[in-house]
Design a protein around this motif. Structure first.
Motif, PDB file in Angstrom:
ATOM      1  N   ALA A  11      -5.383  -3.189 -13.191  1.00  0.00           N
ATOM      2  CA  ALA A  11      -5.403  -1.747 -13.476  1.00  0.00           C
ATOM      3  C   ALA A  11      -4.904  -0.965 -12.272  1.00  0.00           C
ATOM      4  N   GLY A  12      -3.829  -1.465 -11.661  1.00  0.00           N
ATOM      5  CA  GLY A  12      -3.092  -0.661 -10.688  1.00  0.00           C
ATOM      6  C   GLY A  12      -2.094   0.179 -11.459  1.00  0.00           C
ATOM      7  N   VAL A  13      -1.247   0.895 -10.737  1.00  0.00           N
ATOM      8  CA  VAL A  13      -0.318   1.811 -11.409  1.00  0.00           C
ATOM      9  C   VAL A  13       0.624   1.053 -12.356  1.00  0.00           C
ATOM     10  N   ILE A  14       0.962  -0.188 -12.017  1.00  0.00           N
ATOM     11  CA  ILE A  14       1.894  -0.929 -12.870  1.00  0.00           C
ATOM     12  C   ILE A  14       1.221  -1.353 -14.175  1.00  0.00           C
ATOM     13  N   GLY A  15       0.010  -1.892 -14.076  1.00  0.00           N
ATOM     14  CA  GLY A  15      -0.705  -2.295 -15.293  1.00  0.00           C
ATOM     15  C   GLY A  15      -1.013  -1.098 -16.177  1.00  0.00           C
ATOM     16  N   LEU A  16      -1.385   0.019 -15.552  1.00  0.00           N
ATOM     17  CA  LEU A  16      -1.718   1.224 -16.327  1.00  0.00           C
ATOM     18  C   LEU A  16      -0.476   1.763 -17.045  1.00  0.00           C
ATOM     19  N   HIS A  42      -7.873   0.631  -7.581  1.00  0.00           N
ATOM     20  CA  HIS A  42      -8.597   0.249  -6.365  1.00  0.00           C
ATOM     21  C   HIS A  42      -7.842  -0.781  -5.524  1.00  0.00           C
ATOM     22  N   GLY A  43      -6.710  -1.248  -6.018  1.00  0.00           N
ATOM     23  CA  GLY A  43      -5.910  -2.218  -5.259  1.00  0.00           C
ATOM     24  C   GLY A  43      -4.928  -1.479  -4.360  1.00  0.00           C
ATOM     25  N   ASP A  44      -3.705  -1.985  -4.278  1.00  0.00           N
ATOM     26  CA  ASP A  44      -2.735  -1.365  -3.366  1.00  0.00           C
ATOM     27  C   ASP A  44      -2.308   0.027  -3.812  1.00  0.00           C
ATOM     28  N   THR A  45      -2.457   0.318  -5.084  1.00  0.00           N
ATOM     29  CA  THR A  45      -2.127   1.665  -5.564  1.00  0.00           C
ATOM     30  C   THR A  45      -2.919   2.717  -4.788  1.00  0.00           C
ATOM     31  N   GLY A  46      -4.186   2.430  -4.556  1.00  0.00           N
ATOM     32  CA  GLY A  46      -5.041   3.379  -3.840  1.00  0.00           C
ATOM     33  C   GLY A  46      -4.819   3.378  -2.342  1.00  0.00           C
ATOM     34  N   THR A 184     -14.391  -7.414 -13.732  1.00  0.00           N
ATOM     35  CA  THR A 184     -14.135  -8.683 -14.416  1.00  0.00           C
ATOM     36  C   THR A 184     -12.907  -9.361 -13.816  1.00  0.00           C
ATOM     37  N   ARG A 185     -13.163 -10.421 -13.114  1.00  0.00           N
ATOM     38  CA  ARG A 185     -12.062 -11.166 -12.475  1.00  0.00           C
ATOM     39  C   ARG A 185     -11.463 -12.157 -13.471  1.00  0.00           C
ATOM     40  N   VAL A 186     -10.158 -12.204 -13.513  1.00  0.00           N
ATOM     41  CA  VAL A 186      -9.496 -13.254 -14.295  1.00  0.00           C
ATOM     42  C   VAL A 186      -9.439 -14.502 -13.422  1.00  0.00           C
ATOM     43  N   ALA A 230      -0.826  -7.930 -11.561  1.00  0.00           N
ATOM     44  CA  ALA A 230      -1.890  -8.110 -10.560  1.00  0.00           C
ATOM     45  C   ALA A 230      -1.383  -7.850  -9.150  1.00  0.00           C
ATOM     46  N   GLY A 231      -0.262  -7.151  -9.024  1.00  0.00           N
ATOM     47  CA  GLY A 231       0.265  -6.751  -7.719  1.00  0.00           C
ATOM     48  C   GLY A 231       0.440  -7.945  -6.806  1.00  0.00           C
ATOM     49  N   ALA A 232      -0.004  -7.781  -5.563  1.00  0.00           N
ATOM     50  CA  ALA A 232       0.188  -8.821  -4.543  1.00  0.00           C
ATOM     51  C   ALA A 232      -0.572 -10.101  -4.872  1.00  0.00           C
ATOM     52  N   GLU A 233      -1.524 -10.010  -5.798  1.00  0.00           N
ATOM     53  CA  GLU A 233      -2.300 -11.206  -6.170  1.00  0.00           C
ATOM     54  C   GLU A 233      -1.679 -11.970  -7.340  1.00  0.00           C
ATOM     55  N   SER A 234      -0.566 -11.476  -7.864  1.00  0.00           N
ATOM     56  CA  SER A 234       0.031 -12.121  -9.041  1.00  0.00           C
ATOM     57  C   SER A 234       0.307 -13.610  -8.837  1.00  0.00           C
ATOM     58  N   GLN A 253       0.141  -1.133   7.067  1.00  0.00           N
ATOM     59  CA  GLN A 253      -0.966  -0.330   7.582  1.00  0.00           C
ATOM     60  C   GLN A 253      -0.597   1.150   7.648  1.00  0.00           C
ATOM     61  N   VAL A 254      -1.601   1.977   7.440  1.00  0.00           N
ATOM     62  CA  VAL A 254      -1.399   3.433   7.532  1.00  0.00           C
ATOM     63  C   VAL A 254      -2.430   3.993   8.516  1.00  0.00           C
ATOM     64  N   PHE A 255      -1.960   4.826   9.437  1.00  0.00           N
ATOM     65  CA  PHE A 255      -2.842   5.439  10.431  1.00  0.00           C
ATOM     66  C   PHE A 255      -2.827   6.951  10.230  1.00  0.00           C
ATOM     67  N   PHE A 351      -1.190  -4.221   0.908  1.00  0.00           N
ATOM     68  CA  PHE A 351      -0.082  -5.183   0.876  1.00  0.00           C
ATOM     69  C   PHE A 351       1.129  -4.625   0.158  1.00  0.00           C
ATOM     70  N   TYR A 352       2.295  -4.912   0.724  1.00  0.00           N
ATOM     71  CA  TYR A 352       3.530  -4.796  -0.041  1.00  0.00           C
ATOM     72  C   TYR A 352       3.680  -6.131  -0.749  1.00  0.00           C
ATOM     73  N   ASP A 353       4.141  -6.058  -1.964  1.00  0.00           N
ATOM     74  CA  ASP A 353       4.316  -7.238  -2.813  1.00  0.00           C
ATOM     75  C   ASP A 353       5.847  -7.458  -2.830  1.00  0.00           C
TER      76      ASP A 353
HETATM   77  C1  LIG Z   1       0.307   0.915   3.024  1.00  0.00           C
HETATM   78  C2  LIG Z   1       1.131   1.061   1.781  1.00  0.00           C
HETATM   79  C3  LIG Z   1       2.014   2.129   1.670  1.00  0.00           C
HETATM   80  C4  LIG Z   1       2.784   2.266   0.498  1.00  0.00           C
HETATM   81  N1  LIG Z   1       3.603   3.351   0.378  1.00  0.00           N
HETATM   82  C5  LIG Z   1       4.298   3.541  -0.768  1.00  0.00           C
HETATM   83  C6  LIG Z   1       5.096   4.697  -0.940  1.00  0.00           C
HETATM   84  O1  LIG Z   1       5.194   5.548  -0.054  1.00  0.00           O
HETATM   85  N2  LIG Z   1       5.735   4.864  -2.122  1.00  0.00           N
HETATM   86  C7  LIG Z   1       5.651   3.948  -3.139  1.00  0.00           C
HETATM   87  O2  LIG Z   1       6.267   4.151  -4.190  1.00  0.00           O
HETATM   88  N3  LIG Z   1       4.905   2.832  -2.994  1.00  0.00           N
HETATM   89  C8  LIG Z   1       4.233   2.610  -1.837  1.00  0.00           C
HETATM   90  N4  LIG Z   1       3.470   1.493  -1.677  1.00  0.00           N
HETATM   91  C9  LIG Z   1       3.525   0.454  -2.702  1.00  0.00           C
HETATM   92  C10 LIG Z   1       2.669   0.765  -3.902  1.00  0.00           C
HETATM   93  O3  LIG Z   1       1.397   1.151  -3.502  1.00  0.00           O
HETATM   94  C11 LIG Z   1       2.635  -0.505  -4.756  1.00  0.00           C
HETATM   95  O4  LIG Z   1       3.964  -0.915  -5.030  1.00  0.00           O
HETATM   96  C12 LIG Z   1       1.903  -0.295  -6.066  1.00  0.00           C
HETATM   97  O5  LIG Z   1       0.667   0.328  -5.857  1.00  0.00           O
HETATM   98  C13 LIG Z   1       1.703  -1.635  -6.737  1.00  0.00           C
HETATM   99  O6  LIG Z   1       0.945  -1.425  -7.905  1.00  0.00           O
HETATM  100  P1  LIG Z   1       0.400  -2.651  -8.706  1.00  0.00           P
HETATM  101  O7  LIG Z   1      -0.226  -2.114  -9.920  1.00  0.00           O
HETATM  102  O8  LIG Z   1       1.490  -3.676  -8.837  1.00  0.00           O
HETATM  103  O9  LIG Z   1      -0.665  -3.337  -7.721  1.00  0.00           O
HETATM  104  P2  LIG Z   1      -2.175  -2.937  -7.420  1.00  0.00           P
HETATM  105  O10 LIG Z   1      -2.370  -1.495  -7.304  1.00  0.00           O
HETATM  106  O11 LIG Z   1      -2.606  -3.772  -6.265  1.00  0.00           O
HETATM  107  O12 LIG Z   1      -2.936  -3.378  -8.736  1.00  0.00           O
HETATM  108  C14 LIG Z   1      -3.174  -4.726  -9.055  1.00  0.00           C
HETATM  109  C15 LIG Z   1      -4.543  -4.809  -9.663  1.00  0.00           C
HETATM  110  O13 LIG Z   1      -4.731  -6.130 -10.147  1.00  0.00           O
HETATM  111  C16 LIG Z   1      -6.082  -6.458  -9.960  1.00  0.00           C
HETATM  112  N5  LIG Z   1      -6.205  -7.910  -9.939  1.00  0.00           N
HETATM  113  C17 LIG Z   1      -5.511  -8.779  -9.171  1.00  0.00           C
HETATM  114  N6  LIG Z   1      -5.877 -10.036  -9.437  1.00  0.00           N
HETATM  115  C18 LIG Z   1      -6.836  -9.961 -10.404  1.00  0.00           C
HETATM  116  C19 LIG Z   1      -7.606 -10.927 -11.084  1.00  0.00           C
HETATM  117  N7  LIG Z   1      -7.480 -12.232 -10.851  1.00  0.00           N
HETATM  118  N8  LIG Z   1      -8.495 -10.502 -11.993  1.00  0.00           N
HETATM  119  C20 LIG Z   1      -8.653  -9.168 -12.256  1.00  0.00           C
HETATM  120  N9  LIG Z   1      -7.950  -8.211 -11.633  1.00  0.00           N
HETATM  121  C21 LIG Z   1      -7.034  -8.601 -10.725  1.00  0.00           C
HETATM  122  C22 LIG Z   1      -6.425  -5.835  -8.618  1.00  0.00           C
HETATM  123  O14 LIG Z   1      -7.827  -5.657  -8.511  1.00  0.00           O
HETATM  124  C23 LIG Z   1      -5.647  -4.546  -8.655  1.00  0.00           C
HETATM  125  O15 LIG Z   1      -6.430  -3.464  -9.099  1.00  0.00           O
HETATM  126  C24 LIG Z   1       2.676   1.320  -0.546  1.00  0.00           C
HETATM  127  C25 LIG Z   1       1.777   0.243  -0.419  1.00  0.00           C
HETATM  128  C26 LIG Z   1       1.012   0.121   0.730  1.00  0.00           C
HETATM  129  C27 LIG Z   1       0.057  -1.031   0.825  1.00  0.00           C
END
Ligand SMILES: Cc1cc2nc3c(=O)[nH]c(=O)nc-3n(C[C@H](O)[C@H](O)[C@H](O)COP(=O)(O)OP(=O)(O)OC[C@H]3O[C@@H](n4cnc5c(N)ncnc54)[C@H](O)[C@@H]3O)c2cc1C
Length: 426
Positions: A11-16, A42-46, A184-186, A230-234, A253-255, A351-353
């Motif tokens: 439920a990161g931005v991609i899954g949503l 709550h993952g990298d999206t946040g 709920t973890r897969v 699942a973002g970086a955990e895929s 990292q962000v400061f 994490f960047y994926d």
């Molecule tokens: C520091 C930083 C700065 C960034 N800056 C930018 C920016 O300026 N502009 C931009 O466009 N992008 C930026 N990004 C990248 C952007 O945040 C990501 O590309 C995006 O959030 C990825 O979304 P996602 O849904 O793939 O991953 P995520 O948001 O990580 O979502 C994946 C979800 O899968 C869930 N999950 C994983 N494994 C399991 C499992 N086994 N069971 C159940 N749930 C699971 C996790 O809990 C998580 O919620 C940045 C990233 C970081 C870390």
């Protein structure tokens, strides 16, 4: 055991975004969205810096970003759902050599109608307090820093609030009847033969296998299509079933630096770049960026390094103080002396994926769709990635991006990839 038509993991931005577009295109589909965290985003999206730009050379890259940004803009302006989007611009600071090398690329972008402004060194010095001449400075020489010749200000670019985008998609999918399952973890994906024969070790090599859902810590969820977002955990879910996402996690990292001096106040509220009276998102040489966070009276500072740091995932990534002190700060204060002495008030890491070419990876296998590899630009491309993943999940050959542009649904696949090189590499 639960049964749905479509299961979305993550439920990161991609899954949503993917769940949203599947449900929009198939209102009768039953969809479950599962995440190990207590809520969405709550993952990298946040943890994102959430900057965006519709300013790329590769047409695919551009289509993904520009249509997503246009969609977000329509949410904010037409649906009155505030995503915190501010079109403050994206300022690339370039040396003479870099500018020379990029000029043909920039001219081509101009020819394609992309708006940008070339800002000379004098104006950068005056408006930002930028130190454009660093050569001769011992520390700058040691770091290989170059003088800044120009700034390129991309106009269709800015910053937004990722938690608001999460809220938008989350609210909409729940209204449409998508079931959200949190905490709920897969644990693993279920792979079965398409026609089970009840033999030992199925699926056997001669059987056609398919993903049939997932085993979670709270039981099985069976599905016709399972979407891994699942973002970086895929890779942790896909490697065990022999599917390679061709993307790896790298810590970023962000400061947070407070604008607590008159010099930093002037920088934060630099005039002349946008209607908000805020400095643009600035990309300094060596991959260091400065993002204004005006609502916090602060800056977010980070860096994208290349060689030397591991591809590795960890459950609770921590920012490293020396990374700031020795890696980011010396560059920052060399070019922007207003940051002299600035120490982080807060910091976080995620994490960047990262995929092989920095573009998202979206493909299907029987019963499976993968949407990952967003490589640090997943916020700005999420809507388009979600539409492409949804098209694959629904067996369509084309995805329709916001605004009507059609794109081949397999264009971001690992085997079927057809993407122009991104020549706007700073
Ligand atoms: C520091 C930083 C700065 C960034 N800056 C930018 C920016 O300026 N502009 C931009 O466009 N992008 C930026 N990004 C990248 C952007 O945040 C990501 O590309 C995006 O959030 C990825 O979304 P996602 O849904 O793939 O991953 P995520 O948001 O990580 O979502 C994946 C979800 O899968 C869930 N999950 C994983 N494994 C399991 C499992 N086994 N069971 C159940 N749930 C699971 C996790 O809990 C998580 O919620 C940045 C990233 C970081 C870390």
């Amino acid at each position: 055991m639960t049964r749905v038509d479509v299961l979305v993991v993550g439920a990161g931005v991609i899954g949503l975004a993917t769940a949203f577009h599947v449900k929009q295109q198939c209102p009768s589909c039953s969809i479950a969205l599962v995440d190990k965290h207590p809520g969405p985003g709550h993952g990298d999206t946040g943890r994102s810096a959430a900057a965006f730009r519709a300013f790329f050379y590769s047409r695919t890259n551009m289509a993904l970003a520009a249509t997503s940004i246009a969609f977000y803009r329509s949410i904010q302006e037409r649906e009155n759902f505030d995503l915190g989007m501010k079109f403050i611009g994206y300022l690339f600071l370039l040396s003479e050599e870099k500018y020379g090398a990029l000029e043909p690329v920039l001219q081509e972008l101009r020819r394609r109608g992309l708006g940008y402004r070339v800002i000379d060194a004098g104006e950068l010095e005056e408006r930002l307090g930028l130190r454009t001449r660093v050569r001769g400075d011992e520390e700058a020489e040691l770091m290989g820093l170059e003088d800044i010749e120009v700034g390129i200000l991309a106009e269709n670019a800015g910053i937004m609030r990722p938690e608001r985008l999460v809220e938008y998609y989350h609210t909409r999918i729940r209204e449409m009847g998508v079931e959200t399952i949190y905490n709920t973890r897969v644990e693993r994906l279920i792979v079965e033969p398409e026609e089970p024969l009840g033999l030992a070790y199925e699926p056997l090599p001669w059987q056609r296998a398919r993903v049939a859902g997932a085993v979670t810590q709270h039981g099985e969820i069976r599905a016709d299509v399972t979407i891994i977002a699942a973002g970086a955990e895929s890779p942790m879910l896909l490697d065990p079933i022999g599917v390679d996402v061709h993307a790896k996690p790298k810590k970023r990292q962000v400061f947070v630096l407070r604008a607590n001096t008159p010099g930093l106040q002037r920088l934060l509220h630099a005039e002349g770049f946008n209607p908000y009276g805020v400095m643009p998102f600035i990309l300094l040489p060596k991959g260091v960026y400065v993002r204004p966070a005006p609502e916090e009276n602060a800056f977010w500072v980070g860096a994208s390094d290349h060689l030397g740091r591991p591809f590795a995932w960890e459950p609770d990534p921590q920012p490293e103080e020396p990374y700031y002190t020795y890696g980011v700060y010396p560059i920052l204060r060399s070019y922007l002396p207003a940051f002299n002495g600035a120490r982080p008030a807060a910091a976080w890491a995620g994490f960047y994926d990262i995929s092989i070419d920095g573009q998202p990876v979206v493909f299907s296998e029987p019963g499976l769709v993968v949407a990952a590899g967003t490589s640090g630009s997943g916020i700005m491309k999420a809507d388009a990635v979600g539409r492409i993943a949804a098209a694959l999940a629904l067996g369509k050959k084309k995805a329709v991006l916001y605004g009507g542009e059609e794109i081949d649904a397999d264009i971001l696949g690992t085997k079927s990839r057809r993407i122009e090189d991104e020549k706007l590499v700073i």
